[in-house]
Design a protein around this motif. Structure first.
Motif, PDB file in Angstrom:
ATOM      1  N   LEU A   1       1.821   8.950  -7.691  1.00 23.83           N
ATOM      2  CA  LEU A   1       2.863   9.654  -6.638  1.00 23.83           C
ATOM      3  C   LEU A   1       1.314  10.373  -5.764  1.00 23.83           C
ATOM      4  O   LEU A   1       1.356  10.845  -4.955  1.00 23.83           O
ATOM      5  CB  LEU A   1       3.646  11.128  -7.524  1.00 23.83           C
ATOM      6  N   ALA A   2       0.269  10.542  -6.322  1.00 23.55           N
ATOM      7  CA  ALA A   2      -0.403  10.874  -5.779  1.00 23.55           C
ATOM      8  C   ALA A   2      -1.162  10.311  -4.217  1.00 23.55           C
ATOM      9  O   ALA A   2      -1.685  10.617  -3.715  1.00 23.55           O
ATOM     10  CB  ALA A   2      -1.916  10.730  -6.698  1.00 23.55           C
ATOM     11  N   LEU A   3      -0.762   8.525  -4.870  1.00 24.39           N
ATOM     12  CA  LEU A   3      -0.616   8.202  -3.837  1.00 24.39           C
ATOM     13  C   LEU A   3       0.240   8.085  -2.393  1.00 24.39           C
ATOM     14  O   LEU A   3       0.201   7.221  -1.382  1.00 24.39           O
ATOM     15  CB  LEU A   3      -0.372   6.545  -4.302  1.00 24.39           C
ATOM     16  N   ASP A   4       0.774   9.413  -2.512  1.00 26.68           N
ATOM     17  CA  ASP A   4       1.871   9.851  -1.837  1.00 26.68           C
ATOM     18  C   ASP A   4       3.031   8.537  -1.473  1.00 26.68           C
ATOM     19  O   ASP A   4       3.386   8.151  -0.138  1.00 26.68           O
ATOM     20  CB  ASP A   4       1.577   9.798  -0.461  1.00 26.68           C
ATOM     21  N   PRO A   5       3.974   7.580  -2.504  1.00 22.70           N
ATOM     22  CA  PRO A   5       4.338   6.035  -2.067  1.00 22.70           C
ATOM     23  C   PRO A   5       6.125   6.939  -1.442  1.00 22.70           C
ATOM     24  O   PRO A   5       6.492   7.541  -1.630  1.00 22.70           O
ATOM     25  CB  PRO A   5       4.129   5.476  -3.297  1.00 22.70           C
ATOM     26  N   GLU A   6       6.106   5.471  -1.160  1.00 23.14           N
ATOM     27  CA  GLU A   6       7.117   5.484  -0.385  1.00 23.14           C
ATOM     28  C   GLU A   6       8.275   4.824  -1.237  1.00 23.14           C
ATOM     29  O   GLU A   6       9.226   5.574  -0.977  1.00 23.14           O
ATOM     30  CB  GLU A   6       8.032   4.451   1.006  1.00 23.14           C
ATOM     31  N   THR A   7       7.311   4.306  -2.034  1.00 21.98           N
ATOM     32  CA  THR A   7       8.772   3.962  -3.587  1.00 21.98           C
ATOM     33  C   THR A   7       7.746   3.726  -4.776  1.00 21.98           C
ATOM     34  O   THR A   7       6.354   3.500  -4.424  1.00 21.98           O
ATOM     35  CB  THR A   7       9.476   2.699  -2.543  1.00 21.98           C
ATOM     36  N   LEU A   8       8.871   3.928  -4.845  1.00 24.53           N
ATOM     37  CA  LEU A   8       7.679   3.810  -6.683  1.00 24.53           C
ATOM     38  C   LEU A   8       8.793   3.343  -7.873  1.00 24.53           C
ATOM     39  O   LEU A   8       9.715   3.357  -8.164  1.00 24.53           O
ATOM     40  CB  LEU A   8       7.812   5.865  -7.483  1.00 24.53           C
ATOM     41  N   PHE A   9       7.682   2.496  -8.513  1.00 26.19           N
ATOM     42  CA  PHE A   9       9.267   1.090  -9.116  1.00 26.19           C
ATOM     43  C   PHE A   9       8.424   1.946 -11.181  1.00 26.19           C
ATOM     44  O   PHE A   9       6.758   2.283 -11.135  1.00 26.19           O
ATOM     45  CB  PHE A   9       7.972   0.054  -8.890  1.00 26.19           C
ATOM     46  N   LEU A  10       9.781   2.022 -11.859  1.00 27.21           N
ATOM     47  CA  LEU A  10       8.715   2.184 -13.391  1.00 27.21           C
ATOM     48  C   LEU A  10       9.507   1.400 -13.203  1.00 27.21           C
ATOM     49  O   LEU A  10      10.475   1.046 -14.024  1.00 27.21           O
ATOM     50  CB  LEU A  10       9.520   3.401 -13.086  1.00 27.21           C
ATOM     51  N   ASP A  11       9.141   1.028 -14.748  1.00 23.55           N
ATOM     52  CA  ASP A  11       9.542  -0.075 -15.474  1.00 23.55           C
ATOM     53  C   ASP A  11       9.209   0.732 -17.670  1.00 23.55           C
ATOM     54  O   ASP A  11       8.690   0.999 -18.191  1.00 23.55           O
ATOM     55  CB  ASP A  11       8.611  -1.348 -15.676  1.00 23.55           C
TER      56      ASP A  11
ATOM     57  N   GLN B   1      12.285  14.672  -2.841  1.00 20.45           N
ATOM     58  CA  GLN B   1      11.016  14.769  -2.100  1.00 20.45           C
ATOM     59  C   GLN B   1      11.029  13.763  -1.339  1.00 20.45           C
ATOM     60  O   GLN B   1      10.661  13.499  -0.043  1.00 20.45           O
ATOM     61  CB  GLN B   1       9.658  14.652  -2.593  1.00 20.45           C
ATOM     62  N   GLY B   2      12.123  12.443  -0.996  1.00 25.74           N
ATOM     63  CA  GLY B   2      12.126  11.106  -0.682  1.00 25.74           C
ATOM     64  C   GLY B   2      11.487  10.383  -0.392  1.00 25.74           C
ATOM     65  O   GLY B   2      11.121   9.142  -0.396  1.00 25.74           O
ATOM     66  N   VAL B   3      11.381  10.063  -1.913  1.00 31.73           N
ATOM     67  CA  VAL B   3      10.648   8.975  -2.940  1.00 31.73           C
ATOM     68  C   VAL B   3      11.124   8.341  -3.494  1.00 31.73           C
ATOM     69  O   VAL B   3      12.571   8.199  -4.169  1.00 31.73           O
ATOM     70  CB  VAL B   3       9.523   9.314  -3.630  1.00 31.73           C
ATOM     71  N   ARG B   4      11.395   6.675  -2.769  1.00 31.02           N
ATOM     72  CA  ARG B   4      12.861   5.638  -3.714  1.00 31.02           C
ATOM     73  C   ARG B   4      12.242   5.568  -4.720  1.00 31.02           C
ATOM     74  O   ARG B   4      10.910   5.314  -5.033  1.00 31.02           O
ATOM     75  CB  ARG B   4      12.550   4.579  -2.230  1.00 31.02           C
ATOM     76  N   ILE B   5      13.150   5.795  -5.161  1.00 28.05           N
ATOM     77  CA  ILE B   5      12.860   5.011  -6.946  1.00 28.05           C
ATOM     78  C   ILE B   5      13.990   4.107  -7.566  1.00 28.05           C
ATOM     79  O   ILE B   5      14.759   4.568  -7.372  1.00 28.05           O
ATOM     80  CB  ILE B   5      13.270   6.235  -7.872  1.00 28.05           C
ATOM     81  N   VAL B   6      12.820   2.658  -8.320  1.00 22.12           N
ATOM     82  CA  VAL B   6      13.833   2.444  -8.932  1.00 22.12           C
ATOM     83  C   VAL B   6      13.265   1.479 -10.208  1.00 22.12           C
ATOM     84  O   VAL B   6      11.695   1.584 -10.554  1.00 22.12           O
ATOM     85  CB  VAL B   6      12.874   0.853  -7.884  1.00 22.12           C
TER      86      VAL B   6
ATOM     87  N   ALA C   1       0.652  -1.250  -0.189  1.00 26.15           N
ATOM     88  CA  ALA C   1       0.429   0.105   0.160  1.00 26.15           C
ATOM     89  C   ALA C   1       0.295   1.185   0.021  1.00 26.15           C
ATOM     90  O   ALA C   1       0.243   2.774  -0.204  1.00 26.15           O
ATOM     91  CB  ALA C   1      -0.276  -0.234   1.215  1.00 26.15           C
ATOM     92  N   ARG C   2       2.688   1.130   0.630  1.00 25.81           N
ATOM     93  CA  ARG C   2       3.248   2.198   0.469  1.00 25.81           C
ATOM     94  C   ARG C   2       3.495   2.352  -0.550  1.00 25.81           C
ATOM     95  O   ARG C   2       5.294   2.876  -0.878  1.00 25.81           O
ATOM     96  CB  ARG C   2       3.803   2.880   1.327  1.00 25.81           C
ATOM     97  N   GLN C   3       3.637   1.824  -1.567  1.00 27.38           N
ATOM     98  CA  GLN C   3       3.990   1.328  -3.298  1.00 27.38           C
ATOM     99  C   GLN C   3       3.590   1.696  -3.765  1.00 27.38           C
ATOM    100  O   GLN C   3       2.600   1.674  -3.875  1.00 27.38           O
ATOM    101  CB  GLN C   3       5.026   0.150  -3.184  1.00 27.38           C
ATOM    102  N   ALA C   4       4.030   2.040  -5.247  1.00 29.01           N
ATOM    103  CA  ALA C   4       3.483   2.975  -7.006  1.00 29.01           C
ATOM    104  C   ALA C   4       4.513   1.898  -7.902  1.00 29.01           C
ATOM    105  O   ALA C   4       5.852   1.816  -7.181  1.00 29.01           O
ATOM    106  CB  ALA C   4       2.884   4.082  -7.078  1.00 29.01           C
ATOM    107  N   MET C   5       3.941   1.656  -9.246  1.00 31.09           N
ATOM    108  CA  MET C   5       4.529   0.792 -10.263  1.00 31.09           C
ATOM    109  C   MET C   5       3.971   1.966 -11.464  1.00 31.09           C
ATOM    110  O   MET C   5       2.142   1.774 -11.568  1.00 31.09           O
ATOM    111  CB  MET C   5       4.287  -0.354 -10.285  1.00 31.09           C
ATOM    112  N   VAL C   6       4.553   2.337 -12.158  1.00 37.34           N
ATOM    113  CA  VAL C   6       3.975   2.244 -13.708  1.00 37.34           C
ATOM    114  C   VAL C   6       4.460   1.873 -14.495  1.00 37.34           C
ATOM    115  O   VAL C   6       5.585   1.482 -14.890  1.00 37.34           O
ATOM    116  CB  VAL C   6       4.547   4.144 -13.679  1.00 37.34           C
TER     117      VAL C   6
END
Length: 244
Positions: free
Chosen positions: A153-163, A187-192, A81-86
């Motif tokens: 980003l609207a989810l205010d994720p701690e981690t954002l996965f981008l494929d 802004q503090g979002v971990r990007i993978v 729930a604290r992650q998001a993926m694009v």
């Protein structure tokens, strides 16, 4: 390569991860630990297992063996729930640009009175403030990908996965998305992020994970890996050689 400006959220760790299909090993990662700040870019040739690893880290695919942990705890619904993926090809709702963002904020239980200013801020962040009422599926490729990132980003994720979010985009659209990625990281979002673009890795990465044939062949600070790779596989790939 960029300077580190923030501390990343807690440790994301893989142990004994393995996926096979019809006798072929698709992913074999005995250990991988992501605990540093700044964007981590996963680099390697087609078929290296980059996207498959990303989906495992986000909990979209369950491995045959092994586990993914967040801060030492097996990845669970609370973590996800604290992650998001694009994804490489954005999937947008059949509604307006603004309504795509409103849908996410509403699911976060944000009060209606707060959603409108938040949507305005997000649209301005992605350079889409003039397109709020436009049908989302009528956007250009670059605009659609920016909206997909804004929605994540609207989810205010701690981690954002981008494929590979820029793989089909022109240089101008790529530049706009890279700026969004760097701002989110600052802004503090971990990007993978998965990419096959070595130039993009040089522009964005603080850390590099190099993959080949389903394995992690090297991991380290971007400058070290890109300028003085330790593995033969990394050297061949970065030199533009054919890697199978």
């Amino acid at each position: 390569m960029r300077d580190v400006v923030t501390e990343a959220p807690g440790t994301l760790e893989v142990r004994g991860l393995s996926i096979a299909h019809e006798g072929k090993v698709l992913l074999d990662v005995p250990h991988l630990c992501l605990d540093g700040p700044g964007p981590t870019l996963i680099l390697g040739p087609n078929g290296a297992g980059k996207s498959l690893l990303l989906r495992c880290l986000h909990g979209l695919i369950q491995p045959d063996r092994g586990r993914v942990c967040q801060n030492g705890v097996l990845l669970n619904a609370s973590h996800k729930a604290r992650q998001a993926m694009v994804f490489q090809r954005p999937v947008l709702l059949r509604r307006s640009v603004a309504a795509n963002l409103d849908f996410v904020l509403k699911r976060k239980s944000m009060p209606r009175v707060q959603r409108k200013p938040r949507i305005d801020d997000l649209l301005a962040e992605g350079g889409l403030d003039g397109k709020a009422r436009q049908p989302a599926r009528s956007l250009s490729g670059g605009e659609a990908q920016r909206l997909a990132i804004l929605r994540a980003l609207a989810l205010d994720p701690e981690t954002l996965f981008l494929d590979e979010p820029t793989s089909a985009l022109d240089p101008s659209a790529t530049q706009m998305i890279e700026r969004m990625v760097l701002r989110a990281s600052a802004q503090g979002v971990r990007i993978v992020m998965v990419t096959h673009d070595i130039g993009q890795a040089r522009r964005l990465a603080t850390e590099i994970v190099m993959m080949q044939a389903g394995r992690v062949v090297e991991q380290g600070l971007a400058r070290q890996v890109l300028e003085a790779p330790k593995s033969d596989e990394s050297r061949r790939y970065l030199d533009g050689g054919l890697v199978t």
